[in-house]
Design a protein around this motif. Structure first.
Motif, PDB file in Angstrom:
ATOM      1  N   MET B 138       0.820  -1.207   0.000  1.00 54.73           N
ATOM      2  CA  MET B 138       0.000   0.000   0.000  1.00 54.73           C
ATOM      3  C   MET B 138       0.859   1.265   0.000  1.00 54.73           C
ATOM      4  N   LEU B 142       0.951   3.995  -2.871  1.00 54.77           N
ATOM      5  CA  LEU B 142       0.565   5.389  -2.651  1.00 54.77           C
ATOM      6  C   LEU B 142       1.660   6.338  -3.119  1.00 54.77           C
ATOM      7  N   THR B 146       1.155   8.954  -6.212  1.00 57.69           N
ATOM      8  CA  THR B 146       1.276  10.380  -5.901  1.00 57.69           C
ATOM      9  C   THR B 146       2.300  11.014  -6.834  1.00 57.69           C
ATOM     10  N   THR B 252      -5.016   6.015 -12.240  1.00 58.32           N
ATOM     11  CA  THR B 252      -4.142   6.043 -11.090  1.00 58.32           C
ATOM     12  C   THR B 252      -4.410   4.864 -10.162  1.00 58.32           C
ATOM     13  N   MET B 256      -2.109   1.616  -8.965  1.00 58.14           N
ATOM     14  CA  MET B 256      -1.832   1.265  -7.570  1.00 58.14           C
ATOM     15  C   MET B 256      -1.820  -0.244  -7.407  1.00 58.14           C
TER      16      MET B 256
END
Ligand SMILES: Nc1ncnc2c1ncn2[C@@H]1O[C@H](COP(=O)(O)OP(=O)(O)OP(=O)(O)O)[C@@H](O)[C@H]1O
Ligand code: SF4
Ligand SMILES: [Mg+2]
Lengths: 330, 336
Positions: B138, B142, B146, B252, B256
């Protein structure tokens, strides 16, 4: 019209698009998309800009809202006594400019963000320009929805564009353009992507709102019938140049430029008593890439003569009663 | 009414009479619901629709089921340690069961997945490690998105040297073999889990993810609604934050999922080589097995199958969810 009472005054407006430019390499040639336009629009009138595809209508519109940088020339706009030079907008002027000038785009399927609600779309000018609080904005948007015939507003406010038809979307786009009370609106073929059956109602709507809210239009279209309906004056464009300009009926009833005559002879006539001599023009429109200094219409003109080849493009001259024509042989 | 006397910011815009102003009923309907509540409802509606689309796809549901199963394992471990399992015996790192010797001991009622060569419970190790795998995945994901989203959006929107610089950087990062680089880094520094997440996040963020998100942003940048926003008076930031990034979010989210897969896989390899400073992980379980000489010994399958299978399954699960999401966000891929 004297120049001081014009809302918009365009002088020598040019836009060149460079071709073959590369990294550290100067462009070898240019598309002269808009090549020296002069015209003025009085408050309350509606100027129709007509011409074939590629004649530079959209480019002109985008220059006037500064979606494109102006290569040369001036665009003066006058709002409440304040004169803006659009080519050289100061920071302080750009606030007035964005409040007073708006645009309606051709394709309502492209001009609305699919992820934003109708409310967010129409309220966008208010939100980015910090006008009113959220409740004010909501009421104002609802008011506009009423105005453009999407009522009751509460059933449309929080829907997404994909839930609306093409005509409804274009009404939303019109509402967005009018929500901050602009003085000048550029409409780039706002009905050409719509079903024929709903075009008239959209045109009627724009006309009513124009009168009611005191909006001055630059109405871009390739359709002479639409231009006749929507505009008080008409400018005919050909390869980046205005070739004829005057009161709409005057231009349509007594066209003088060979190109305008040809355009008109291509339109089916609803009136059987009206006879018209057909004009032949050769070939199709090309791209104005580094045009040779002669009349732009030379290659296709049935009246072409030596004078047209030896001189640069003819100037736009008043042939009486503000009917302007750019042609050596008229 | 007091509200009627408020300053009207649209002073010149009072369209008169003809039914164009709002009637009282309509006005009250507007006031009845605050905007944030409407937005919340819309968001819920959108999520619900996407969920329905997602569930149409079997492979996505299989992936989700596997992820939930492992999430369950991770959550259950502290409960078992607190209430059922004796920490002296079942602790994943320092536990030891003298009664089960000789180690590694095969699966039994006390040790469902047997014990490792050091006498520790394999099931406890497996469950304990799951949480770190999730956190690693995770955090890395992230960081990746980003970086990828902001750099991609900025490079597409502004172009020029920003674009050139980050695209050349991306070329460089893409040509570097990430695993080899991580192994070298692991040899030079003591890599722990947060550092590993950061490195993976940065590598994939500045690499392929940026390129893909940028190409998507380029197609959004030229949409007419962006021009309309500019004409409305929107700033560059308004356009990037309100038009470009929201339209990038689905993509996006998809990336992930793929980054999670990469991160778990990288952890396994680094731990296997003993290059990761971590108390316990699936890769470390395989490393322990290997260094005790049991790696290719089929008699002691319980040492290698649980962590190996878990790595494979969890990586596959995130990948499957990613594929299914791809169909949700790219309607063209949907078969119907
Ligand atoms: N961004 C651009 N880069 C290069 N050339 C362009 C660009 N935009 C327009 N042009 C060129 O400028 C000329 C005028 O284009 P423009 O879109 O203004 O025509 P138009 O009159 O609006 O035509 P249409 O009726 O097809 O919309 C065309 O030759 C076009 O190819
Ligand atoms: S100037 Fe000559 S070529 Fe040009 S439109 Fe007139 S007659 Fe035709
Ligand atoms: Mg156009």
């Amino acid at each position: 019209m004297t120049s001081s009472e014009a809302l918009v005054r365009v002088e020598g407006l040019r836009k060149l698009f460079p071709l073959n430019a590369g990294f550290l390499r100067a462009p070898t040639s240019f598309i002269h998309a808009v090549d020296g336009l002069d015209f003025a629009i009085a408050p309350g009138e509606s100027l129709g800009l007509v011409g074939e595809s590629g004649s530079g209508k959209t480019t002109t519109g985008k220059l006037l809202v500064r979606l494109l940088d102006i290569t040369a020339g001036h665009v003066f706009m006058q709002f409440d006594g304040q004169v803006l030079d659009v080519a050289r907008l100061q920071r302080s002027d750009s606030k007035t400019f964005r409040r007073k000038v708006q645009m309606i785009f051709q394709d309502p399927y492209e001009s609305l963000n699919p992820r934003r609600t109708i409310f967010d779309t129409i309220a966008e000018p208010l939100q980015v320009q910090n006008i009113g609080n959220v409740l004010d904005q909501q009421e104002r948007v609802a008011e506009l929805l009423n105005l453009v015939g999407l009522s009751p507003p509460s059933t449309y406010l929080f829907r997404f564009p994909h839930e609306l038809s093409g005509g409804q979307r274009q009404r939303v786009a019109i509402a967005r353009a009018l929500v901050i009370n602009p003085a000048f609106v550029i409409a780039d073929e706002p009905t050409s992507m719509l079903d024929v059956s709903i075009r008239t109602s959209i045109m009627q709507l724009m006309q009513n709102l124009g009168t009611q809210l005191g909006v001055t239009y630059l109405y871009i279209t390739h359709d002479l019938a639409v231009a006749r309906y929507m505009s008080t004056r008409l400018a005919v464009m050909y390869l980046g140049k205005i070739v004829e300009m005057g009161a709409t009926e005057e231009v349509l009833q007594r066209p003088q430029h060979p190109y305008t005559k040809a355009l008109l002879s291509a339109v089916p006539v609803p009136d059987p008593r009206w006879t018209r001599t057909p004009v032949e023009i050769k070939g199709g429109i090309s791209k104005p890439i580094d045009p040779v200094p002669r009349c732009r219409f030379y290659d296709r003109c049935p009246l072409a003569a030596k004078v047209c080849e030896d001189n640069d493009h003819p100037p736009l001259e008043d042939k009486g009663s503000e009917h302007y024509v750019a042609c050596y042989r008229v | 009414m007091a509200t009627e006397e408020r300053h009207n910011p649209f002073a010149t815009a009072q369209p008169a009479g003809d039914g164009t102003t709002l009637d009282q009923q309509e006005r009250e309907r507007l006031r009845a619901q605050p905007l944030w509540r409407v937005r919340l409802k819309l968001l819920a509606g959108t999520l619900w629709n996407n969920w329905k689309l997602f569930t149409e796809n079997k492979i996505g549901l299989i992936g989700l089921a596997i992820i939930l199963f492992y999430a369950g394992l991770a959550l259950a471990h502290p409960l078992l340690m607190g209430r059922v399992w004796d920490p002296l015996i079942y602790d994943p790192v320092i536990g030891f069961d003298p009664l089960a010797a000789p180690h590694p001991a095969p699966p039994s009622a006390q040790h469902w997945l047997g014990t490792d060569p050091l006498g520790r419970d394999v099931l406890s190790q497996l469950m304990f490690s799951t949480a770190s795998e999730f956190i690693l995945g995770m955090v890395a994901a992230l960081i990746t998105v980003t970086i990828g989203t902001s750099i991609g959006a900025l490079a597409a929107y502004f172009g020029g040297w920003i674009d050139t610089f980050f695209m050349r950087l991306a070329d460089l990062v893409i040509t570097l073999p990430a695993i080899v680089l991580l192994i070298v880094l692991g040899g030079l520094f003591t890599l722990d889990l947060p550092l590993l997440a950061l490195v993976i996040g940065i590598l994939s963020g500045f690499g392929a993810t940026t390129v893909i998100i940028k190409s998507q942003a380029l197609t959004i940048k030229v949409r007419t609604y962006v021009e309309a926003a500019w004409v409305a008076g929107g700033s560059h930031w308004h356009i990037i934050l309100r038009h470009i990034i929201p339209n990038l979010l689905p993509l996006t989210f998809l990336y992930m999922m793929f980054t999670v897969t990469d991160a778990i896989f990288a952890e396994a390899i680094l731990s296997y080589f003993g290059l990761l400073n971590i108390r316990m992980s699936w890769g470390l379980m395989i490393h322990t097995t290997q260094s005790a000489g049991y790696l290719l010994n089929f008699q002691t399958w319980w040492l290698i199958v649980p962590p190996g299978l878990s790595i494979t399954l969890l990586c596959a699960a995130f990948y499957l969810v990613g594929r299914a999401l791809d169909e949700v966000v790219n309607p063209r891929l949907r078969k119907r």
